[in-house]
Motif scaffolding. Sequence first.
Motif, mmCIF file in Angstrom:
data_model
loop_
_atom_site.group_PDB
_atom_site.id
_atom_site.type_symbol
_atom_site.label_atom_id
_atom_site.label_comp_id
_atom_site.label_asym_id
_atom_site.label_seq_id
_atom_site.Cartn_x
_atom_site.Cartn_y
_atom_site.Cartn_z
ATOM 1 N N ASP A 1 0.831 -1.209 0.000
ATOM 2 C CA ASP A 1 0.000 0.000 0.000
ATOM 3 C C ASP A 1 0.864 1.256 0.000
ATOM 4 O OD1 ASP A 1 -2.214 -1.643 0.051
ATOM 5 O OD2 ASP A 1 -2.539 -1.418 2.219
ATOM 6 N N SER B 1 2.429 1.696 -3.419
ATOM 7 C CA SER B 1 1.405 2.175 -4.353
ATOM 8 C C SER B 1 1.157 3.666 -4.173
ATOM 9 C CB SER B 1 0.094 1.400 -4.159
ATOM 10 O OG SER B 1 0.280 0.046 -4.477
ATOM 11 N N GLN C 1 4.274 0.101 -8.476
ATOM 12 C CA GLN C 1 3.468 -1.112 -8.440
ATOM 13 C C GLN C 1 4.196 -2.160 -7.619
ATOM 14 O OE1 GLN C 1 2.970 -2.278 -12.515
ATOM 15 N NE2 GLN C 1 1.110 -1.051 -12.764
#
Length: 81
Positions: free
Chosen positions: A26, A29, A34
Amino acid sequence: MSMHVLVLPGGGYAEHAPHEAEPIVDWLSGIGVQASVFRYPLNARHPQPCPAPYPGGHRRPNDHGDAMTETHASRTSPTPG
């Protein structure tokens, strides 16, 4: 070219540490990277028991003192006289 990061969570031999998996994905991101979690096999047994480093399973040859430090000191200390 896009980047993709594999996150391999720690946690020892019994389980993956949950705080080292999805939260990291997370966070990555959130900064535009990615990522995915790679859940590698756990609880793998060695085909044969590993022998203890010293007879009886002791961590050092002498339980009454730190023989490894004493040996190292005798090799590195200057000789008197």
